[in-house]
Design an enzyme around this catalytic site. Sequence first.
Site, PDB file in Angstrom:
ATOM      1  N   GLY A  41       0.767  -1.241   0.000  1.00 45.70           N
ATOM      2  CA  GLY A  41       0.000   0.000   0.000  1.00 45.70           C
ATOM      3  C   GLY A  41       0.798   1.292   0.000  1.00 45.70           C
ATOM      4  O   GLY A  41       0.388   2.271  -0.603  1.00 45.70           O
ATOM      5  N   GLU A  95       3.492   4.197   6.391  1.00 43.95           N
ATOM      6  CA  GLU A  95       2.308   3.367   6.137  1.00 43.95           C
ATOM      7  C   GLU A  95       1.335   4.125   5.239  1.00 43.95           C
ATOM      8  O   GLU A  95       1.306   5.355   5.238  1.00 43.95           O
ATOM      9  CB  GLU A  95       1.689   3.038   7.506  1.00 43.95           C
ATOM     10  CG  GLU A  95       0.367   2.316   7.528  1.00 43.95           C
ATOM     11  CD  GLU A  95       0.405   0.890   7.017  1.00 43.95           C
ATOM     12  OE1 GLU A  95       0.896   0.694   5.895  1.00 43.95           O
ATOM     13  OE2 GLU A  95      -0.073  -0.013   7.712  1.00 43.95           O
ATOM     14  N   ASP A  96       0.518   3.394   4.484  1.00 45.33           N
ATOM     15  CA  ASP A  96      -0.458   4.073   3.617  1.00 45.33           C
ATOM     16  C   ASP A  96      -1.628   4.634   4.412  1.00 45.33           C
ATOM     17  O   ASP A  96      -1.968   5.805   4.324  1.00 45.33           O
ATOM     18  CB  ASP A  96      -0.947   3.140   2.491  1.00 45.33           C
ATOM     19  CG  ASP A  96      -1.540   1.823   2.997  1.00 45.33           C
ATOM     20  OD1 ASP A  96      -1.471   1.524   4.211  1.00 45.33           O
ATOM     21  OD2 ASP A  96      -2.074   1.068   2.168  1.00 45.33           O
ATOM     22  N   ASP A  99      -6.316   2.208   9.911  1.00 45.94           N
ATOM     23  CA  ASP A  99      -7.755   1.997  10.055  1.00 45.94           C
ATOM     24  C   ASP A  99      -8.007   1.550  11.505  1.00 45.94           C
ATOM     25  O   ASP A  99      -8.138   2.378  12.396  1.00 45.94           O
ATOM     26  CB  ASP A  99      -8.180   0.962   9.009  1.00 45.94           C
ATOM     27  CG  ASP A  99      -9.673   0.709   8.970  1.00 45.94           C
ATOM     28  OD1 ASP A  99     -10.423   1.458   9.604  1.00 45.94           O
ATOM     29  OD2 ASP A  99     -10.101  -0.252   8.294  1.00 45.94           O
ATOM     30  N   PHE A 148     -14.105   3.571   2.437  1.00 41.10           N
ATOM     31  CA  PHE A 148     -13.041   2.770   1.853  1.00 41.10           C
ATOM     32  C   PHE A 148     -12.484   3.523   0.645  1.00 41.10           C
ATOM     33  O   PHE A 148     -13.233   3.904  -0.248  1.00 41.10           O
ATOM     34  CB  PHE A 148     -13.552   1.385   1.440  1.00 41.10           C
ATOM     35  CG  PHE A 148     -12.430   0.421   1.180  1.00 41.10           C
ATOM     36  CD1 PHE A 148     -11.813  -0.254   2.230  1.00 41.10           C
ATOM     37  CD2 PHE A 148     -11.964   0.223  -0.112  1.00 41.10           C
ATOM     38  CE1 PHE A 148     -10.752  -1.122   1.995  1.00 41.10           C
ATOM     39  CE2 PHE A 148     -10.899  -0.651  -0.352  1.00 41.10           C
ATOM     40  CZ  PHE A 148     -10.301  -1.328   0.706  1.00 41.10           C
ATOM     41  N   ASP A 155      -5.462  -0.109  -2.456  1.00 43.86           N
ATOM     42  CA  ASP A 155      -6.120  -1.034  -3.380  1.00 43.86           C
ATOM     43  C   ASP A 155      -7.469  -1.520  -2.880  1.00 43.86           C
ATOM     44  O   ASP A 155      -7.792  -1.480  -1.691  1.00 43.86           O
ATOM     45  CB  ASP A 155      -5.242  -2.274  -3.558  1.00 43.86           C
ATOM     46  CG  ASP A 155      -5.228  -3.148  -2.289  1.00 43.86           C
ATOM     47  OD1 ASP A 155      -4.932  -2.630  -1.206  1.00 43.86           O
ATOM     48  OD2 ASP A 155      -5.550  -4.357  -2.402  1.00 43.86           O
TER      49      ASP A 155
HETATM   50  P1  IMP Z   1      -5.687  -1.758  10.068  1.00 42.81           P
HETATM   51  O1  IMP Z   1      -4.871  -2.853  10.657  1.00 42.81           O
HETATM   52  O2  IMP Z   1      -7.152  -1.995  10.252  1.00 42.81           O
HETATM   53  O3  IMP Z   1      -5.295  -0.384  10.576  1.00 42.81           O
HETATM   54  O4  IMP Z   1      -5.507  -1.825   8.517  1.00 42.81           O
HETATM   55  C1  IMP Z   1      -4.505  -1.159   7.877  1.00 42.81           C
HETATM   56  C2  IMP Z   1      -4.248  -1.706   6.496  1.00 42.81           C
HETATM   57  O5  IMP Z   1      -5.460  -2.029   5.816  1.00 42.81           O
HETATM   58  C3  IMP Z   1      -3.599  -0.614   5.675  1.00 42.81           C
HETATM   59  O6  IMP Z   1      -2.208  -0.746   5.681  1.00 42.81           O
HETATM   60  C4  IMP Z   1      -4.185  -0.804   4.302  1.00 42.81           C
HETATM   61  O7  IMP Z   1      -3.351  -1.636   3.529  1.00 42.81           O
HETATM   62  C5  IMP Z   1      -5.527  -1.476   4.522  1.00 42.81           C
HETATM   63  N1  IMP Z   1      -6.657  -0.508   4.461  1.00 42.81           N
HETATM   64  C6  IMP Z   1      -7.356   0.047   5.477  1.00 42.81           C
HETATM   65  N2  IMP Z   1      -8.303   0.880   5.043  1.00 42.81           N
HETATM   66  C7  IMP Z   1      -8.211   0.870   3.696  1.00 42.81           C
HETATM   67  C8  IMP Z   1      -8.926   1.568   2.652  1.00 42.81           C
HETATM   68  O8  IMP Z   1      -9.831   2.390   2.863  1.00 42.81           O
HETATM   69  N3  IMP Z   1      -8.528   1.278   1.382  1.00 42.81           N
HETATM   70  C9  IMP Z   1      -7.526   0.397   1.080  1.00 42.81           C
HETATM   71  N4  IMP Z   1      -6.826  -0.252   2.017  1.00 42.81           N
HETATM   72  C10 IMP Z   1      -7.166  -0.018   3.320  1.00 42.81           C
HETATM   73 MG    MG Z   2      -3.693  -2.869   1.479  1.00 41.88          MG
END
Ligand code: IMP
Ligand code: MG
Length: 173
Positions: A41, A95-96, A99, A148, A155
């Site tokens: 990402g 990080e991208d 969430d 999202f 992606d």
């Molecule tokens: P977390 O562990 O829930 O914080 O998820 C983080 C990872 O989920 C990020 O590094 C992204 O790769 C992916 N992610 C979370 N939200 C989105 C979104 O809206 N679009 C695309 N990828 C996402």
């Molecule tokens: Mg991803």
Amino acid sequence: MIIGKPLFSVEQIQTRVTELGNSISSDYEGKEVLAIGILKGAFMFYSDLVRAIGQRLTTDFIIASSYKDTESTGKVNVLYDVTEKIEGRHVLLIEDIVDTGVSLNYHRERILRSNPASLKICAFLDKQERRIAHPQIDYIGFKIPNVFVVGYGLDYENQFRNLPYISIFKKKT
Ligand code: IMP
Ligand code: MG
């Protein structure tokens, strides 16, 4: 599926990345940065950001996966790990999007176990509403609501990463 109009345009992204690069450069003055990008990402953000950082910098990456469809699995798989020595280095984790915070927390704790001199986190997007784990994020590109998004490296099932801007993604029902 529907790709809406840009949430953040190419120009907005460029301006913000330059600002982030400037603050990182001044915060790390006189220090060498070990910039670790979390792929896939963060690949686009990472490559723009490191070009906006004027500091001596070493590049490295982690390839990880956690998402299935538009929901996080909450389980992180590391497919490729950092090869640089972390101990005693000033690590900037890139990080991208954050969430739930679960994957970032996982990567943060793993890096801390290798005793870096310092660890800071830079995330392009921050989706605060769904946060479960609360790692400190030192640099944030933009805060976004619980939508999202795709583009600029992000992606849906490995597609849309090549969009040069950030767009809201809706699944056709
Ligand atoms: P977390 O562990 O829930 O914080 O998820 C983080 C990872 O989920 C990020 O590094 C992204 O790769 C992916 N992610 C979370 N939200 C989105 C979104 O809206 N679009 C695309 N990828 C996402
Ligand atoms: Mg991803």
